[in-house]
Scaffold this motif. Structure first.
Motif, PDB file in Angstrom:
ATOM      1  N   LEU A  75       0.880  -1.203  -0.109  1.00  0.00           N
ATOM      2  CA  LEU A  75      -0.057   0.128   0.070  1.00  0.00           C
ATOM      3  C   LEU A  75       0.923   1.313   0.032  1.00  0.00           C
ATOM      4  O   LEU A  75       0.734   2.211  -0.763  1.00  0.00           O
ATOM      5  CB  LEU A  75      -0.891  -0.106   1.145  1.00  0.00           C
ATOM      6  N   GLU A  76       1.868   1.296   0.736  1.00  0.00           N
ATOM      7  CA  GLU A  76       2.887   2.623   1.111  1.00  0.00           C
ATOM      8  C   GLU A  76       3.377   2.654  -0.489  1.00  0.00           C
ATOM      9  O   GLU A  76       3.627   3.693  -0.949  1.00  0.00           O
ATOM     10  CB  GLU A  76       3.839   2.196   1.810  1.00  0.00           C
ATOM     11  N   GLU A  77       3.911   1.659  -1.236  1.00  0.00           N
ATOM     12  CA  GLU A  77       4.586   1.666  -2.465  1.00  0.00           C
ATOM     13  C   GLU A  77       3.480   1.972  -3.259  1.00  0.00           C
ATOM     14  O   GLU A  77       3.898   3.193  -4.277  1.00  0.00           O
ATOM     15  CB  GLU A  77       5.166   0.419  -2.978  1.00  0.00           C
ATOM     16  N   GLY A  78       2.203   1.720  -3.518  1.00  0.00           N
ATOM     17  CA  GLY A  78       1.139   2.215  -4.338  1.00  0.00           C
ATOM     18  C   GLY A  78       1.151   3.727  -4.056  1.00  0.00           C
ATOM     19  O   GLY A  78       0.918   4.542  -4.994  1.00  0.00           O
ATOM     20  N   VAL A  79       0.930   4.266  -2.874  1.00  0.00           N
ATOM     21  CA  VAL A  79       0.531   5.513  -2.458  1.00  0.00           C
ATOM     22  C   VAL A  79       1.853   6.321  -2.897  1.00  0.00           C
ATOM     23  O   VAL A  79       1.685   7.589  -3.401  1.00  0.00           O
ATOM     24  CB  VAL A  79       0.586   5.642  -1.021  1.00  0.00           C
ATOM     25  N   ALA A  81       3.870   5.882  -5.445  1.00  0.00           N
ATOM     26  CA  ALA A  81       3.717   5.863  -6.801  1.00  0.00           C
ATOM     27  C   ALA A  81       2.779   6.676  -7.198  1.00  0.00           C
ATOM     28  O   ALA A  81       3.039   7.407  -8.344  1.00  0.00           O
ATOM     29  CB  ALA A  81       3.218   4.453  -7.412  1.00  0.00           C
ATOM     30  N   VAL A  82       1.583   7.000  -6.795  1.00  0.00           N
ATOM     31  CA  VAL A  82       0.475   8.258  -6.990  1.00  0.00           C
ATOM     32  C   VAL A  82       1.336   9.339  -6.899  1.00  0.00           C
ATOM     33  O   VAL A  82       0.832  10.097  -7.523  1.00  0.00           O
ATOM     34  CB  VAL A  82      -0.901   7.715  -6.276  1.00  0.00           C
ATOM     35  N   GLU A  83       1.859   9.580  -5.534  1.00  0.00           N
ATOM     36  CA  GLU A  83       2.344  10.879  -5.099  1.00  0.00           C
ATOM     37  C   GLU A  83       3.533  11.239  -6.422  1.00  0.00           C
ATOM     38  O   GLU A  83       3.312  12.293  -7.056  1.00  0.00           O
ATOM     39  CB  GLU A  83       2.739  10.816  -4.036  1.00  0.00           C
ATOM     40  N   GLU A  84       4.187  10.154  -6.588  1.00  0.00           N
ATOM     41  CA  GLU A  84       5.207  10.512  -7.661  1.00  0.00           C
ATOM     42  C   GLU A  84       4.599  10.996  -8.910  1.00  0.00           C
ATOM     43  O   GLU A  84       4.961  12.072  -9.566  1.00  0.00           O
ATOM     44  CB  GLU A  84       6.215   9.571  -8.010  1.00  0.00           C
ATOM     45  N   GLN A  85       3.396  10.362  -9.515  1.00  0.00           N
ATOM     46  CA  GLN A  85       2.998  10.745 -10.540  1.00  0.00           C
ATOM     47  C   GLN A  85       2.311  12.163 -10.536  1.00  0.00           C
ATOM     48  O   GLN A  85       2.151  12.729 -11.391  1.00  0.00           O
ATOM     49  CB  GLN A  85       1.752   9.619 -10.881  1.00  0.00           C
ATOM     50  N   VAL A  86       1.665  12.261  -9.512  1.00  0.00           N
ATOM     51  CA  VAL A  86       1.008  13.560  -9.432  1.00  0.00           C
ATOM     52  C   VAL A  86       1.966  14.833  -9.339  1.00  0.00           C
ATOM     53  O   VAL A  86       1.897  15.683 -10.011  1.00  0.00           O
ATOM     54  CB  VAL A  86       0.238  13.781  -7.937  1.00  0.00           C
ATOM     55  N   ASN A  87       2.979  14.685  -8.779  1.00  0.00           N
ATOM     56  CA  ASN A  87       4.081  15.418  -8.582  1.00  0.00           C
ATOM     57  C   ASN A  87       4.749  15.842  -9.843  1.00  0.00           C
ATOM     58  O   ASN A  87       5.327  16.846 -10.102  1.00  0.00           O
ATOM     59  CB  ASN A  87       5.121  15.294  -7.553  1.00  0.00           C
ATOM     60  N   THR A  88       5.068  14.557 -11.003  1.00  0.00           N
ATOM     61  CA  THR A  88       5.512  14.959 -12.013  1.00  0.00           C
ATOM     62  C   THR A  88       4.477  15.427 -13.256  1.00  0.00           C
ATOM     63  O   THR A  88       4.856  15.537 -14.314  1.00  0.00           O
ATOM     64  CB  THR A  88       6.099  13.655 -12.515  1.00  0.00           C
TER      65      THR A  88
END
Length: 91
Positions: A75-79, A81-88
């Protein structure tokens, strides 16, 4: 030589049987979660069997905690990945 301890799968069946009254009176919404915990123990039964503990409850509980830890990390890895996608993503 005969076995001195029952197999881990045998102790799990006994564990589930001992907790069947608890399962029976649980609210319907919680029953799948308890069944999932038993399933997590089954997933690690080979490791629990190798441990061959005199108290199989320890192996059962460690199996549950290990499965939960794996789930938390996923779950932490999924979060992340989503945060990284949002930030880029350009605005």
């Amino acid at each position: 030589m005969g076995k001195t301890h029952p197999t881990d799968r045998d102790t799990l069946r006994e564990f589930e049987h001992e907790w069947s009254p608890y399962h029976r009176v649980l609210r319907q919404q919680y029953k799948p979660h308890l069944e999932c915990l038993f399933g997590q123990v089954r997933n690690f039964a080979d490791a629990g069997g190798i441990q061959n503990s005199t108290d199989p409850m320890n192996a059962h509980l460690i199996s549950i905690m290990l499965a939960q830890e794996c789930w938390i990390v996923a779950l932490e890895e999924g979060v992340s990945a989503v945060e990284e996608q949002v930030n880029t993503t350009p605005a």
